[in-house]
Design an enzyme around this catalytic site. Structure first.
Site, PDB file in Angstrom:
ATOM      1  N   GLU A  82       0.831  -1.217   0.000  1.00 27.09           N
ATOM      2  CA  GLU A  82       0.000   0.000   0.000  1.00 27.09           C
ATOM      3  C   GLU A  82       0.864   1.265   0.000  1.00 27.09           C
ATOM      4  O   GLU A  82       0.389   2.342   0.368  1.00 27.09           O
ATOM      5  CB  GLU A  82      -0.938   0.039   1.225  1.00 27.09           C
ATOM      6  CG  GLU A  82      -1.875  -1.145   1.377  1.00 27.09           C
ATOM      7  CD  GLU A  82      -3.039  -1.155   0.380  1.00 27.09           C
ATOM      8  OE1 GLU A  82      -3.049  -0.315  -0.547  1.00 27.09           O
ATOM      9  OE2 GLU A  82      -3.912  -2.013   0.529  1.00 27.09           O
ATOM     10  N   HIS A 137      -2.578   1.945   8.509  1.00 30.01           N
ATOM     11  CA  HIS A 137      -3.689   1.211   7.904  1.00 30.01           C
ATOM     12  C   HIS A 137      -3.811  -0.109   8.651  1.00 30.01           C
ATOM     13  O   HIS A 137      -2.822  -0.830   8.808  1.00 30.01           O
ATOM     14  CB  HIS A 137      -3.440   0.950   6.414  1.00 30.01           C
ATOM     15  CG  HIS A 137      -4.306  -0.149   5.879  1.00 30.01           C
ATOM     16  ND1 HIS A 137      -5.679  -0.128   5.990  1.00 30.01           N
ATOM     17  CD2 HIS A 137      -4.015  -1.332   5.283  1.00 30.01           C
ATOM     18  CE1 HIS A 137      -6.179  -1.231   5.475  1.00 30.01           C
ATOM     19  NE2 HIS A 137      -5.193  -1.988   5.045  1.00 30.01           N
ATOM     20  N   HIS A 144      -6.949  -3.337  10.225  1.00 28.48           N
ATOM     21  CA  HIS A 144      -8.231  -4.005   9.987  1.00 28.48           C
ATOM     22  C   HIS A 144      -8.992  -4.182  11.307  1.00 28.48           C
ATOM     23  O   HIS A 144      -9.178  -5.313  11.763  1.00 28.48           O
ATOM     24  CB  HIS A 144      -7.989  -5.371   9.337  1.00 28.48           C
ATOM     25  CG  HIS A 144      -7.183  -5.346   8.072  1.00 28.48           C
ATOM     26  ND1 HIS A 144      -6.481  -6.435   7.596  1.00 28.48           N
ATOM     27  CD2 HIS A 144      -6.959  -4.350   7.170  1.00 28.48           C
ATOM     28  CE1 HIS A 144      -5.873  -6.129   6.463  1.00 28.48           C
ATOM     29  NE2 HIS A 144      -6.131  -4.856   6.185  1.00 28.48           N
ATOM     30  N   GLU A 175     -16.259  11.494  23.257  1.00 28.74           N
ATOM     31  CA  GLU A 175     -14.867  11.665  22.792  1.00 28.74           C
ATOM     32  C   GLU A 175     -14.779  11.804  21.278  1.00 28.74           C
ATOM     33  O   GLU A 175     -13.840  12.416  20.758  1.00 28.74           O
ATOM     34  CB  GLU A 175     -14.001  10.455  23.190  1.00 28.74           C
ATOM     35  CG  GLU A 175     -13.560  10.408  24.622  1.00 28.74           C
ATOM     36  CD  GLU A 175     -14.681  10.007  25.559  1.00 28.74           C
ATOM     37  OE1 GLU A 175     -15.768   9.614  25.083  1.00 28.74           O
ATOM     38  OE2 GLU A 175     -14.471  10.108  26.773  1.00 28.74           O
ATOM     39  N   HIS A 195     -12.940  -3.511   4.388  1.00 30.14           N
ATOM     40  CA  HIS A 195     -11.512  -3.828   4.403  1.00 30.14           C
ATOM     41  C   HIS A 195     -10.804  -3.265   5.645  1.00 30.14           C
ATOM     42  O   HIS A 195     -10.179  -4.010   6.386  1.00 30.14           O
ATOM     43  CB  HIS A 195     -10.884  -3.292   3.098  1.00 30.14           C
ATOM     44  CG  HIS A 195      -9.397  -3.394   3.039  1.00 30.14           C
ATOM     45  ND1 HIS A 195      -8.671  -3.082   1.915  1.00 30.14           N
ATOM     46  CD2 HIS A 195      -8.463  -3.742   3.956  1.00 30.14           C
ATOM     47  CE1 HIS A 195      -7.381  -3.265   2.140  1.00 30.14           C
ATOM     48  NE2 HIS A 195      -7.234  -3.650   3.377  1.00 30.14           N
TER      49      HIS A 195
HETATM   50  O1  2HA Z   1      -1.870  -7.043   3.551  1.00 33.64           O
HETATM   51  O2  2HA Z   1      -3.601  -4.810   4.584  1.00 33.64           O
HETATM   52  O3  2HA Z   1      -4.363  -3.559   2.411  1.00 33.64           O
HETATM   53  C1  2HA Z   1      -1.673  -5.683   3.628  1.00 33.64           C
HETATM   54  C2  2HA Z   1      -2.965  -4.992   3.582  1.00 33.64           C
HETATM   55  C3  2HA Z   1      -3.437  -4.554   2.258  1.00 33.64           C
HETATM   56 ZN    ZN Z   2      -5.485  -3.911   4.390  1.00 35.72          ZN
END
Ligand code: 2HA
Ligand code: ZN
Length: 285
Positions: free
Chosen positions: A119, A143, A145, A173, A214
């Site tokens: 990414e 980034h 998940h 908050e 995602h």
């Molecule tokens: O595996 O999270 O968005 C990496 C990621 C891709």
């Molecule tokens: Zn990801």
């Protein structure tokens, strides 16, 4: 993990936060990535320790002229957040953007022949926009998940105002720490220039974007600040998900209280609450 020492001060501060993200359940397997646009103080510290720099220039898939010369500490492609402490120089690397923003050069890390995250194009696009929008304040992009946050993209319309308001109305908050709200990017193949371009539009307006079905992509001033923001959003998302599962709220934090919270915390506010202002106009408040 507390007390983790590393000769590179930026690594010493980023690696424990990276590992903590895995402990929180936000970064399974090789999921997620983190990058830090290094300040001069960190660059001096890095350059003092480096003996040999790889001479190759590697082309960027998406040129970034506004980042020419900048140094980034970034997780490697396919690497695990879980390994951030034990395999630090494999999980992380430092690169410098060269050649007018067309290439990068490896400075440190990526042991065993690694390279920056898949990414990286979106991270650099994000850094370029957020550096300008925050006047240099924001340096770190995470980034990951976080499950409760992702679940909301299955339960709610993919709409920035609806998502921001739902979270703001769940926990006081939220409007205080992210008055810019969360901007929604539709489902797009990860790791592509297409997701970088779609993210760029939303990152002009907010530090926080949702990659629908995602994950989340957040920019802040330090590893600690970016972690705290995701932690807050994930907690509000969990509460919101339970409220939805229980059949919906009987009452919520009102627009008026959101306004009072915003005004009372003006001294720490980093951006205007555009979505709230639009909502107030709609309800003639
Ligand atoms: O595996 O999270 O968005 C990496 C990621 C891709
Ligand atoms: Zn990801």
């Amino acid at each position: 993990m507390i007390g983790f020492k590393h000769p590179l001060k930026c690594v010493e501060s980023l690696a424990p936060i990276t590992r903590l993200c895995w402990e929180m359940g936000w970064n399974e397997i090789n999921g997620g990535n983190i990058s830090w646009r290094l300040s001069n103080e960190h660059i001096d510290n890095v350059l003092k320790q480096i003996v040999k720099i790889d001479e190759d220039f590697i082309k960027l898939s998406k040129p970034q002229p506004t980042l020419d010369g900048e140094y980034f500490l970034v997780t490697g492609s396919g690497k695990y957040f879980r390994h951030a402490i034990e395999k630090t120089d494999e999980v992380f690397g430092i690169v410098q953007i060269k050649d007018g923003g067309n290439s990068y050069q490896k400075i440190w890390g990526f042991k065993g022949g690694g390279k920056p995250t898949s990414e990286f194009a979106t991270h650099l696009t994000g850094h370029s926009i957020r550096k300008r929008q925050s006047k240099g304040r924001e340096e770190v992009i995470l980034h990951c998940h976080p499950p409760e946050f992702i679940i909301l993209s299955f339960l709610m319309p993919l709409d920035s105002s609806l998502l921001s308001l739902a979270l703001w109305k769940t926990m006081p908050e939220c409007i205080v720490f992210f008055p810019d709200g969360i901007r929604v990017v539709p489902p797009i193949l990860p790791g592509t220039n297409k997701i970088a371009d779609a993210s760029a539009i939303e990152l002009e307006k907010s530090r926080i974007i949702s990659w629908s079905h995602h994950g989340i992509f957040v920019s802040e001033e330090s590893p600690d600040a970016v972690f705290s923001l995701v932690e807050t959003i994930e907690k509000a998302s969990a509460m919101q998900r339970k409220i939805i599962a229980a059949g919906g709220a009987k009452q919520t934090i009102s627009l008026q209280l959101l306004r009072e919270l915003t005004d009372a915390t003006e001294n720490i506010r980093v951006c205007d609450p555009d979505i709230l202002i639009k909502e107030e106009k709609k309800s003639n408040l």
